[in-house]
Structure formats: structure tokens, C-alpha cells
Design a protein around this motif. Structure first.
Motif, PDB file in Angstrom:
ATOM      1  N   PRO A 193       0.826  -1.214   0.000  1.00 31.39           N
ATOM      2  CA  PRO A 193       0.000   0.000   0.000  1.00 31.39           C
ATOM      3  C   PRO A 193       0.855   1.257   0.000  1.00 31.39           C
ATOM      4  N   GLY A 194       0.538   2.169  -0.902  1.00 29.75           N
ATOM      5  CA  GLY A 194       1.258   3.423  -0.965  1.00 29.75           C
ATOM      6  C   GLY A 194       2.629   3.356  -1.612  1.00 29.75           C
ATOM      7  N   GLN A 195       2.989   2.187  -2.121  1.00 32.35           N
ATOM      8  CA  GLN A 195       4.308   2.030  -2.734  1.00 32.35           C
ATOM      9  C   GLN A 195       4.173   1.602  -4.192  1.00 32.35           C
ATOM     10  N   GLN A 196       5.252   1.805  -4.930  1.00 33.62           N
ATOM     11  CA  GLN A 196       5.262   1.377  -6.327  1.00 33.62           C
ATOM     12  C   GLN A 196       5.493  -0.125  -6.423  1.00 33.62           C
ATOM     13  N   ARG A 197       5.046  -0.686  -7.532  1.00 31.18           N
ATOM     14  CA  ARG A 197       5.285  -2.092  -7.792  1.00 31.18           C
ATOM     15  C   ARG A 197       6.791  -2.301  -7.982  1.00 31.18           C
ATOM     16  N   ALA A 198       7.322  -3.327  -7.346  1.00 31.18           N
ATOM     17  CA  ALA A 198       8.766  -3.554  -7.380  1.00 31.18           C
ATOM     18  C   ALA A 198       9.061  -5.024  -7.634  1.00 31.18           C
ATOM     19  N   VAL A 199      10.166  -5.284  -8.289  1.00 32.78           N
ATOM     20  CA  VAL A 199      10.535  -6.651  -8.620  1.00 32.78           C
ATOM     21  C   VAL A 199      10.911  -7.423  -7.364  1.00 32.78           C
ATOM     22  N   VAL A 200      10.523  -8.683  -7.340  1.00 33.75           N
ATOM     23  CA  VAL A 200      10.877  -9.596  -6.262  1.00 33.75           C
ATOM     24  C   VAL A 200      11.912 -10.604  -6.758  1.00 33.75           C
ATOM     25  N   ALA A 201      11.575 -11.281  -7.842  1.00 30.26           N
ATOM     26  CA  ALA A 201      12.472 -12.303  -8.394  1.00 30.26           C
ATOM     27  C   ALA A 201      12.116 -12.534  -9.854  1.00 30.26           C
ATOM     28  N   ILE A 202      13.154 -12.879 -10.625  1.00 28.01           N
ATOM     29  CA  ILE A 202      12.988 -13.079 -12.057  1.00 28.01           C
ATOM     30  C   ILE A 202      13.723 -14.350 -12.457  1.00 28.01           C
ATOM     31  N   THR A 203      13.150 -15.094 -13.386  1.00 29.64           N
ATOM     32  CA  THR A 203      13.854 -16.239 -13.962  1.00 29.64           C
ATOM     33  C   THR A 203      13.716 -16.203 -15.480  1.00 29.64           C
ATOM     34  N   SER A 204      14.840 -16.415 -16.157  1.00 32.46           N
ATOM     35  CA  SER A 204      14.813 -16.409 -17.612  1.00 32.46           C
ATOM     36  C   SER A 204      14.398 -17.780 -18.137  1.00 32.46           C
ATOM     37  N   SER A 205      14.224 -17.858 -19.435  1.00 34.31           N
ATOM     38  CA  SER A 205      13.782 -19.119 -20.039  1.00 34.31           C
ATOM     39  C   SER A 205      14.839 -20.211 -19.884  1.00 34.31           C
ATOM     40  N   ASN A 206      16.105 -19.832 -19.672  1.00 35.95           N
ATOM     41  CA  ASN A 206      17.146 -20.845 -19.479  1.00 35.95           C
ATOM     42  C   ASN A 206      17.428 -21.114 -18.010  1.00 35.95           C
ATOM     43  N   GLY A 207      16.603 -20.518 -17.126  1.00 35.86           N
ATOM     44  CA  GLY A 207      16.697 -20.846 -15.709  1.00 35.86           C
ATOM     45  C   GLY A 207      17.534 -19.911 -14.862  1.00 35.86           C
ATOM     46  N   ASN A 208      18.179 -18.905 -15.474  1.00 31.40           N
ATOM     47  CA  ASN A 208      18.912 -17.939 -14.671  1.00 31.40           C
ATOM     48  C   ASN A 208      17.954 -17.160 -13.774  1.00 31.40           C
ATOM     49  N   THR A 209      18.415 -16.798 -12.597  1.00 30.65           N
ATOM     50  CA  THR A 209      17.557 -16.117 -11.636  1.00 30.65           C
ATOM     51  C   THR A 209      18.210 -14.856 -11.084  1.00 30.65           C
ATOM     52  N   ASN A 210      17.356 -13.918 -10.681  1.00 30.12           N
ATOM     53  CA  ASN A 210      17.792 -12.707  -9.993  1.00 30.12           C
ATOM     54  C   ASN A 210      16.773 -12.364  -8.919  1.00 30.12           C
ATOM     55  N   TYR A 211      17.271 -11.798  -7.831  1.00 33.56           N
ATOM     56  CA  TYR A 211      16.409 -11.485  -6.700  1.00 33.56           C
ATOM     57  C   TYR A 211      16.618 -10.061  -6.230  1.00 33.56           C
ATOM     58  N   ALA A 212      15.557  -9.499  -5.685  1.00 37.74           N
ATOM     59  CA  ALA A 212      15.698  -8.227  -4.992  1.00 37.74           C
ATOM     60  C   ALA A 212      16.535  -8.461  -3.737  1.00 37.74           C
ATOM     61  N   PRO A 213      17.380  -7.501  -3.365  1.00 37.62           N
ATOM     62  CA  PRO A 213      18.223  -7.690  -2.177  1.00 37.62           C
ATOM     63  C   PRO A 213      17.427  -8.019  -0.917  1.00 37.62           C
ATOM     64  N   SER A 214      16.235  -7.479  -0.813  1.00 37.32           N
ATOM     65  CA  SER A 214      15.439  -7.666   0.400  1.00 37.32           C
ATOM     66  C   SER A 214      14.930  -9.095   0.570  1.00 37.32           C
ATOM     67  N   VAL A 215      14.938  -9.885  -0.504  1.00 37.29           N
ATOM     68  CA  VAL A 215      14.408 -11.251  -0.402  1.00 37.29           C
ATOM     69  C   VAL A 215      15.476 -12.309  -0.670  1.00 37.29           C
ATOM     70  N   LYS A 216      16.641 -11.891  -1.103  1.00 41.60           N
ATOM     71  CA  LYS A 216      17.695 -12.842  -1.431  1.00 41.60           C
ATOM     72  C   LYS A 216      18.048 -13.671  -0.207  1.00 41.60           C
ATOM     73  N   GLY A 217      18.105 -14.976  -0.397  1.00 44.03           N
ATOM     74  CA  GLY A 217      18.386 -15.884   0.710  1.00 44.03           C
ATOM     75  C   GLY A 217      17.136 -16.385   1.408  1.00 44.03           C
ATOM     76  N   ARG A 218      16.000 -15.729   1.176  1.00 46.43           N
ATOM     77  CA  ARG A 218      14.736 -16.160   1.794  1.00 46.43           C
ATOM     78  C   ARG A 218      13.742 -16.684   0.755  1.00 46.43           C
ATOM     79  N   PHE A 219      13.778 -16.110  -0.433  1.00 44.96           N
ATOM     80  CA  PHE A 219      12.847 -16.486  -1.493  1.00 44.96           C
ATOM     81  C   PHE A 219      13.598 -17.274  -2.573  1.00 44.96           C
TER      82      PHE A 219
END
Length: 117
Positions: free
Chosen positions: A41-67
Motif C-alpha cells: 500500500p502506498g508504494q510502487q510495484r517492485a521486482v521480487v524475483a525473475i527467472t529467464s527461459s534458461n533458468g537464470n535467476t535474480n532477486y531483490a536484495p530484500s528477499v535474497k536468501g529467503r525467497f
């Protein structure tokens, strides 16, 4: 075509886990960058995690290690396993698909995740 259907949101206590699922239509899943965004609420939409078609992944710093984001190609489904949830993880979570070849973006309808302290 181009549909994303989410499931798995809910209310949990801090420290608990939750898994979100997003089923994509076959015409986009195999070639798409898939991921999850969230909007509190009151915040912009922000990325959490992404995976490419070949399986590479990236995470937001706030969730890395937990998600953990993963994709099941046989089921055209992307998941995010969320562990050690915190109240600040409370948000509407949106599934996302991006087709680079067509510069086309798709969004799911959103699913609420609420983490109580």
C-alpha cells in the motif's frame, strides 16, 4: 493466449513460509522471462524475483536468501517459495511475463500476501 493465473496467497505469521504459483499459457511460457513483483500500500510495484527461459535467476536484495524462484517447464508454471516471511513482505504479489522478441509484457491478477507480526 498470454494468460497468467496466480494462486497461493494468504495470511501467515512472521517466520512462516508460503509458496505462490503462476500458471502461464503455453504460447508464452517457453520463451518468456517470468517473475514476481509486489506492491505494498502506498508504494510502487517492485521486482521480487525473475527467472529467464534458461533458468537464470535474480532477486531483490530484500528477499535474497529467503525467497526462491523456480519454473516447471512441463507445467508452464513459475513458483516463488517464500521462507522466513516478515511483516514488510506484506503486499499484493503479481506474476509477470516478458517476451523480449516481441517487447510484450503480461501481468497476473495479483494475489494478497499478508504477514502478521
Amino acid at each position: 493466449q498470454g494468460q497468467l493465473v496466480e494462486s497461493g496467497g494468504g495470511l501467515v505469521q512472521a517466520g512462516e513460509s508460503l509458496t505462490l504459483s503462476c500458471a502461464a499459457s503455453p504460447d508464452i511460457f517457453s520463451i518468456a522471462i517470468m517473475g514476481w513483483y509486489r506492491q505494498a500500500p502506498g508504494q510502487q510495484r517492485a521486482v521480487v524475483a525473475i527467472t529467464s527461459s534458461n533458468g537464470n535467476t535474480n532477486y531483490a536484495p530484500s528477499v535474497k536468501g529467503r525467497f526462491t524462484i523456480s519454473r516447471d517447464n512441463a507445467k508452464n508454471t513459475v513458483y516463488v517459495q517464500m521462507n522466513s516471511l516478515k511483516p514488510e513482505d506484506t503486499a499484493v504479489y503479481y506474476c509477470y511475463a516478458y517476451l523480449p522478441a516481441f517487447s510484450r509484457t503480461y501481468w497476473g491478477q495479483g494475489t494478497q500476501v499478508t504477514v502478521s507480526s
